[in-house]
Design a protein around this motif. Structure first.
Motif, PDB file in Angstrom:
ATOM      1  N   ARG A  33      -3.609   5.417  -2.283  1.00 24.63           N
ATOM      2  CA  ARG A  33      -4.409   5.464  -3.181  1.00 24.63           C
ATOM      3  C   ARG A  33      -3.615   4.526  -4.298  1.00 24.63           C
ATOM      4  NH1 ARG A  33      -7.619  10.079  -5.570  1.00 24.63           N
ATOM      5  NH2 ARG A  33      -8.423   8.100  -6.274  1.00 24.63           N
ATOM      6  N   SER A  34      -4.353   4.134  -5.487  1.00 17.80           N
ATOM      7  CA  SER A  34      -3.854   3.191  -6.368  1.00 17.80           C
ATOM      8  C   SER A  34      -2.877   3.937  -7.377  1.00 17.80           C
ATOM      9  CB  SER A  34      -4.905   2.573  -7.341  1.00 17.80           C
ATOM     10  OG  SER A  34      -4.384   2.012  -8.486  1.00 17.80           O
ATOM     11  N   GLU A  35      -1.783   3.170  -7.163  1.00 17.46           N
ATOM     12  CA  GLU A  35      -0.431   3.645  -7.927  1.00 17.46           C
ATOM     13  C   GLU A  35      -0.795   3.795  -9.607  1.00 17.46           C
ATOM     14  OE1 GLU A  35       3.049   1.512  -6.949  1.00 17.46           O
ATOM     15  OE2 GLU A  35       4.372   2.739  -8.225  1.00 17.46           O
ATOM     16  N   THR A  36      -1.412   2.843  -9.826  1.00 14.33           N
ATOM     17  CA  THR A  36      -1.983   2.633 -11.250  1.00 14.33           C
ATOM     18  C   THR A  36      -2.568   3.914 -11.316  1.00 14.33           C
ATOM     19  OG1 THR A  36      -2.113   0.337 -10.830  1.00 14.33           O
ATOM     20  CG2 THR A  36      -2.629   1.033 -13.091  1.00 14.33           C
ATOM     21  N   LEU A  37      -3.313   4.398 -10.718  1.00 15.52           N
ATOM     22  CA  LEU A  37      -4.353   5.707 -11.098  1.00 15.52           C
ATOM     23  C   LEU A  37      -3.725   6.875 -10.845  1.00 15.52           C
ATOM     24  CD1 LEU A  37      -7.917   4.298  -9.718  1.00 15.52           C
ATOM     25  CD2 LEU A  37      -7.067   4.349 -11.932  1.00 15.52           C
ATOM     26  N   VAL A  38      -3.069   6.974  -9.731  1.00 14.59           N
ATOM     27  CA  VAL A  38      -2.447   8.202  -9.691  1.00 14.59           C
ATOM     28  C   VAL A  38      -1.182   8.766 -10.018  1.00 14.59           C
ATOM     29  CG1 VAL A  38      -4.190   8.890  -7.937  1.00 14.59           C
ATOM     30  CG2 VAL A  38      -2.040   8.235  -7.132  1.00 14.59           C
ATOM     31  N   ALA A  39      -0.146   7.731 -10.396  1.00 14.53           N
ATOM     32  CA  ALA A  39       0.959   7.986 -10.434  1.00 14.53           C
ATOM     33  C   ALA A  39       1.226   8.917 -11.805  1.00 14.53           C
ATOM     34  CB  ALA A  39       1.980   6.670 -10.777  1.00 14.53           C
ATOM     35  N   THR A  52      11.223  16.661  -7.144  1.00 15.07           N
ATOM     36  CA  THR A  52      11.064  15.329  -7.037  1.00 15.07           C
ATOM     37  C   THR A  52       9.954  14.686  -6.197  1.00 15.07           C
ATOM     38  OG1 THR A  52      13.474  15.459  -7.904  1.00 15.07           O
ATOM     39  CG2 THR A  52      12.553  13.289  -7.435  1.00 15.07           C
ATOM     40  N   VAL A  53       9.411  13.868  -6.495  1.00 10.91           N
ATOM     41  CA  VAL A  53       8.350  13.463  -5.550  1.00 10.91           C
ATOM     42  C   VAL A  53       8.548  11.940  -5.015  1.00 10.91           C
ATOM     43  CG1 VAL A  53       5.883  12.770  -4.872  1.00 10.91           C
ATOM     44  CG2 VAL A  53       6.401  15.032  -6.368  1.00 10.91           C
ATOM     45  N   GLU A  54       9.040  11.882  -3.737  1.00  6.66           N
ATOM     46  CA  GLU A  54       9.220  10.222  -3.239  1.00  6.66           C
ATOM     47  C   GLU A  54       7.736   9.747  -3.025  1.00  6.66           C
ATOM     48  OE1 GLU A  54      11.711   8.618  -3.459  1.00  6.66           O
ATOM     49  OE2 GLU A  54      13.501  10.102  -3.842  1.00  6.66           O
ATOM     50  N   ALA A  55       7.134   8.884  -3.868  1.00 12.28           N
ATOM     51  CA  ALA A  55       5.807   8.622  -3.454  1.00 12.28           C
ATOM     52  C   ALA A  55       5.550   7.092  -2.761  1.00 12.28           C
ATOM     53  CB  ALA A  55       4.830   8.485  -4.695  1.00 12.28           C
ATOM     54  N   ARG A  56       5.232   7.073  -1.683  1.00  8.40           N
ATOM     55  CA  ARG A  56       5.113   5.987  -0.774  1.00  8.40           C
ATOM     56  C   ARG A  56       3.686   5.283  -0.890  1.00  8.40           C
ATOM     57  NH1 ARG A  56       8.247   3.028   2.244  1.00  8.40           N
ATOM     58  NH2 ARG A  56       7.293   1.731   3.671  1.00  8.40           N
ATOM     59  N   TYR A  57       3.381   4.151  -1.751  1.00  5.95           N
ATOM     60  CA  TYR A  57       2.132   3.790  -1.841  1.00  5.95           C
ATOM     61  C   TYR A  57       1.493   2.374  -0.823  1.00  5.95           C
ATOM     62  CZ  TYR A  57       2.220   6.118  -6.225  1.00  5.95           C
ATOM     63  OH  TYR A  57       2.363   7.138  -7.318  1.00  5.95           O
ATOM     64  N   ALA A  58       0.500   2.562  -0.168  1.00  6.46           N
ATOM     65  CA  ALA A  58       0.176   1.608   0.726  1.00  6.46           C
ATOM     66  C   ALA A  58      -1.391   2.061   0.843  1.00  6.46           C
ATOM     67  CB  ALA A  58       0.848   1.432   1.846  1.00  6.46           C
ATOM     68  N   SER A  59      -1.935   0.992   1.619  1.00  7.02           N
ATOM     69  CA  SER A  59      -3.492   1.288   1.761  1.00  7.02           C
ATOM     70  C   SER A  59      -3.499   2.375   2.708  1.00  7.02           C
ATOM     71  CB  SER A  59      -4.172   0.286   2.472  1.00  7.02           C
ATOM     72  OG  SER A  59      -4.085   0.178   3.788  1.00  7.02           O
ATOM     73  N   SER A  60      -4.731   3.193   2.555  1.00  5.23           N
ATOM     74  CA  SER A  60      -4.794   4.413   3.416  1.00  5.23           C
ATOM     75  C   SER A  60      -4.899   4.487   4.674  1.00  5.23           C
ATOM     76  CB  SER A  60      -6.140   5.284   3.079  1.00  5.23           C
ATOM     77  OG  SER A  60      -5.984   5.866   1.608  1.00  5.23           O
ATOM     78  N   THR A  61      -5.491   3.198   5.205  1.00  4.30           N
ATOM     79  CA  THR A  61      -5.375   3.067   6.778  1.00  4.30           C
ATOM     80  C   THR A  61      -4.017   2.599   7.168  1.00  4.30           C
ATOM     81  OG1 THR A  61      -7.456   1.806   6.013  1.00  4.30           O
ATOM     82  CG2 THR A  61      -7.073   1.861   8.271  1.00  4.30           C
TER      83      THR A  61
END
Lengths: 331, 534
Positions: A33-39, A52-61
């Motif tokens: 999902r969009s980092e700007t929106l859910v970060a 601590t969350v390591e969030a890896r952002y990319a397109s869902s597909t």
């Protein structure tokens, strides 16, 4: 300097840059999902839980493909995706574990996987976005078949390679069958639609007056309005119970290989009333937990007519949907 | 060419200051290590992907033989031809004005002309789309109904702005390296300035400009962001559409292979037109005489560069500032993390690429053979790989075989260095070509080994080329997006990712600050790239 020394120096340079962060106490979340929106939401979770969350952002597909590729080697604990098809693809590969009932019962079953492998977190409705300076709601088609009318030639914007358009096509396949879907796609292609790469550029183009109507998800427009103050683009919600009205949940599942206790806590956090309100207010999506209001100014979730299909089947029809879209010359 | 014999700088031994290319019979085997280290991080995963495609068997013929493929090749070819034509004219013209004439404020113009280099093409496309159209900024500003820049014109303009700096920088660097003796001889023999430029200067710019144009052509082939935003039906857009749309990656991989073949055609075409020129200037450096433009010429020159800067810089920056102007407090935060990530990744990629480019360039120029020519072609073919293909192939490969290196910065850097290796190789190769092999011969005959000769003799003489190559890789890495998204360590941010993440949600006001920062951070390296050597 000998060649061997040169090689060793190079190896050092490369090794020195290898600083993979493998903190075992942190929760690794693949976020489609969009980092700007859910970060901000994820930061909130970190603050409240101390995890601590390591969030890896990319397109869902892409993340779904990555997870399937990683298989049991995946460092991910949770997959937080934008669409049921990506979640379904991971579920189908047997990479999710069943979610506990305590979580599953929070959301109406129609928005989650039937076997409890993933759960819906927020809803996104397919709509028609239109240029209100040139069209009124009465001019708009009643359903997706209305778009086949030659009157719409050259005036429709679609994003055929986008996951949500493909989910809509997959829904049409499940509801009407392959042949009818092929016919619909060929009809749309004959109407010479304008092809975009995603929902956001369609909404921007309708706002700019470059295209009159677009098939998109509902929430992009509200982000644009929040950003620039106003827009002449307006959303029209279909009232028919067809694939054009499909509400697609963004959702999450826990990887079978994860043994992190925080994974369930994370999903439960996204289903608290507070997080659900965040979705309504900040990302303009439909909260799926009953009792939390829809975004201001939008029809209630219960009032959106829904096609009769099981979202768990959507992923299975995705590659066929892409094939049909490609065969119609739309890709 | 109508120049009298002896006027044209064809590299015959008779030309003053030119020595024939000496070829060593024995190629030091370790020289092959450099291109291998540089390119394998892209090639091995790609080969792995191809293996899987072939293994899967299905659909290949279907994809390759579709009528759609022919149309895409034609579309893409047309775009490439248009973009290399416009970038050649702009790049060479601007380089001549800012390097070889007495135009006022040349150091400033050099930065201004080169700066669009760092703007990601999708940011330029977004800005052009926001500026044009019946409700765009330009229509609001002028009261005219300016049509939206979509399709071929949009793709052409966007990619021209995004890529002409590659030609400009290459041509500028070559102009700075020119030995003024040739020009003086031509003028002395009675050739006018225009004829001298055409027959003496231009041919000497050929290797550098050719390398620059090759970069432009391959960038245009592989660009996805801009063409998809302006909705031009190019090959890479369809490759991406196939990737985005399905879990079965076979059709996308097949199309990507076709794209690589297309890239090889471009590389081959450049090779065919390049000839085997080698211009070794005398190792004496003199400041060339600048062409006097006169008052009228200066006005025209400044107006031309001003118009260029208006379209390529003022317009996008204006749109970014308008977006930034409406940003909320959260949108005005400086993305420190993204800045740190961009600088770290770009600097490391630049260093790795430049270090490996020197031995590779020595291999290509001093030990030229059929095999080394394939090294160069491969470097350019890798440059043309769509980054989403490289990224995904690497995900597939690294997740299986690289263990702890998967999702590490090392893999990301290695991939950056591989895909941008051609950019480092171009200037380094051109610089090595201008060093007379006789100097290296002298070093060898005095007892220095090949490594020592390369490090102590060749490297200092081509340091400018090394620096240029490194800076080009640095600037291009700064704006890279698709591979970054797929391969970055979890939690690793870059400015390009920040821009994309916000713009993808239509939050343009939040995309503006990181985009402007990208320009600011790049200003110094761009200045360094365009600076004259003392």
């Amino acid at each position: 300097m000998s060649p061997r020394l040169l090689g060793a120096a190079l190896a050092l340079v490369v090794a020195g840059t290898a600083c993979g962060d493998n903190d075992s106490t942190s929760l690794t979340v693949y976020v489609g999902r969009s980092e700007t929106l859910v970060a901000p939401l994820i930061e909130q979770f970190e603050a409240e839980s101390g995890i601590t969350v390591e969030a890896r952002y990319a397109s869902s597909t892409d993340l779904a493909a990555t997870l399937r590729e990683e298989g049991t080697n995946s460092p991910a604990d949770v997959f937080f995706a934008q669409d049921p098809a990506s979640l379904g693809a991971v579920a189908e590969a047997g990479l999710f574990r069943t979610l506990p009932d305590s979580v599953r019962t929070l959301v109406p079953s129609q928005f989650s996987d039937r076997d409890g492998l993933w759960i819906g977190l927020s809803g996104r409705s397919r709509v028609v976005v239109y240029d209100s300076t040139r069209l009124s709601p009465d001019d708009l088609p009643a359903d997706s078949d209305g778009l086949l009318d030659p009157v719409w030639r050259g005036r429709i914007g679609i994003a055929p390679s986008n996951a949500s358009f493909l989910a809509f096509v997959a829904a049409m396949i499940l509801e009407r069958g392959e042949g009818a879907t092929r016919n619909w796609l060929e009809g749309i292609a004959a109407n010479e639609p304008q092809i975009f790469s995603g929902n956001a550029p369609i909404v921007a183009a309708v706002d700019q007056g470059t295209v009159e109507v677009g098939l998109v998800n509902h929430y992009y427009l509200y982000g644009l309005i929040a950003d620039q103050g106003a827009s002449t683009a307006v959303n029209h919600f279909f009232t028919t119970a067809g694939p054009e009205s499909l509400v697609m949940p963004a959702g999450a599942g826990i990887l079978a290989t994860s043994d992190h206790d925080g994974a369930e806590e994370f999903i439960a956090f996204l289903l608290t009333a507070e997080s659900q309100r965040y979705f309504a207010e900040e990302t303009f999506e439909y909260p799926l937990v009953p009792g939390v209001d829809a975004p201001v100014g939008l029809p209630a979730l219960a009032d959106l007519a829904q096609p009769d299909l099981d979202l768990s089947d959507l992923a299975g029809a995705l590659d066929l949907a892409t094939d049909l879209v490609a065969a119609a010359g739309l890709l | 060419m109508t120049a009298p014999a002896g006027l044209a700088p064809t590299p015959t031994p008779a030309t003053p200051g030119v020595t024939p290319l000496l070829r060593h019979t024995a190629v030091p085997r370790w020289l092959w290590l450099a291109p291998a280290l540089a390119l394998l991080p892209a090639l091995v995963p790609f080969a792995h992907l191809i293996g899987r495609v072939l293994g899967s068997g299905s659909r290949i013929g279907e994809v390759v033989l579709s009528a759609e493929t022919g149309r895409l090749v034609a579309n893409t070819g047309l775009l490439v031809i248009l973009v290399i034509t416009s970038t050649a004219i702009i790049g060479i013209g601007a380089a001549w004005l800012t390097e070889a004439t007495d135009l006022p404020a040349r150091p400033i113009w050099r930065v201004v002309v080169a700066l669009p280099l760092v703007m990601p093409s999708y940011v330029i496309a977004l800005a052009l789309l926001a500026a044009t159209g019946s409700r765009g900024y330009l229509s609001d500003l002028t009261g005219l109904n300016i049509p939206s820049l979509t399709g071929l014109p949009g793709a052409w303009l966007t990619l021209t702005i995004a890529t002409y700096p590659y030609v400009y920088l290459a041509a500028g660097a070559a102009l700075r390296r020119l030995d003024p003796a040739h020009e003086e001889a031509a003028r002395g023999l009675g050739a006018g300035p225009a004829r001298t430029f055409r027959t003496i200067v231009l041919p000497q710019l050929r290797p550098a400009v050719g390398a620059g144009l090759l970069v432009v052509a391959l960038y245009t082939l592989s660009d996805f962001g801009a063409v998809s935003l302006v909705r031009f039906d190019s090959f890479s857009r369809v490759v991406y559409a196939q990737y985005a749309g399905r879990l079965d990656r076979t059709p996308a991989a097949v199309l990507a292979v076709l794209l690589v073949l297309l890239a090889l055609v471009v590389v081959w075409a450049e090779w065919r037109t390049r000839g085997h020129a080698a211009y070794h200037g005398r190792p004496v450096r003199r400041t060339p005489r600048l062409a006097a433009l006169g008052t009228r010429g200066r006005v025209i020159g400044i107006a031309t560069l001003g118009a260029l800067a208006t379209v390529s810089l003022t317009l996008p920056i204006g749109v970014l500032l308008a977006w930034a102007g409406r940003a909320t407090e959260a949108g005005r935060d400086i993305p420190w993390q993204g800045m740190q990530g961009s600088l770290t990744a770009a600097a490391l990629a630049a260093a790795v690429a430049a270090v490996l480019a020197l031995p590779t360039a020595v291999l290509l120029t001093r030990h030229s053979s059929a095999a080394t020519r394939w090294v160069e072609r491969t470097a350019y073919a890798v440059f043309a790989l769509p980054h989403v293909t490289v990224g995904l192939a690497m995900v597939f490969f690294a997740a299986r075989y690289l263990g702890g290196l998967y999702q590490s910065l090392a893999v990301l850097i290695a991939v950056y260095a591989a895909v941008f290796f051609a950019q480092a190789l171009g200037p380094v190769r051109a610089a090595v070509l201008q060093v007379s092999p006789s100097i290296e011969e002298a070093s060898r005959s005095l007892g220095a080994g090949p490594v020592r000769t390369m490090l102590r003799v060749t490297a200092p003489m081509v340091r400018r080329g090394l620096f240029t190559g490194a800076l080009l890789v640095f600037l291009t890495t700064m704006k890279e997006l698709p591979a970054t998204l797929l391969l970055r360590p979890t939690g690793f941010e870059t400015l390009a990712v920040d821009v994309w993440s916000a713009a993808d949600s239509l939050l343009y006001s939040r995309a503006a600050i990181p985009a402007i920062l990208l320009l600011l951070v790049a200003a110094l390296p761009t200045y360094l790239l365009t600076r004259r050597e003392r």
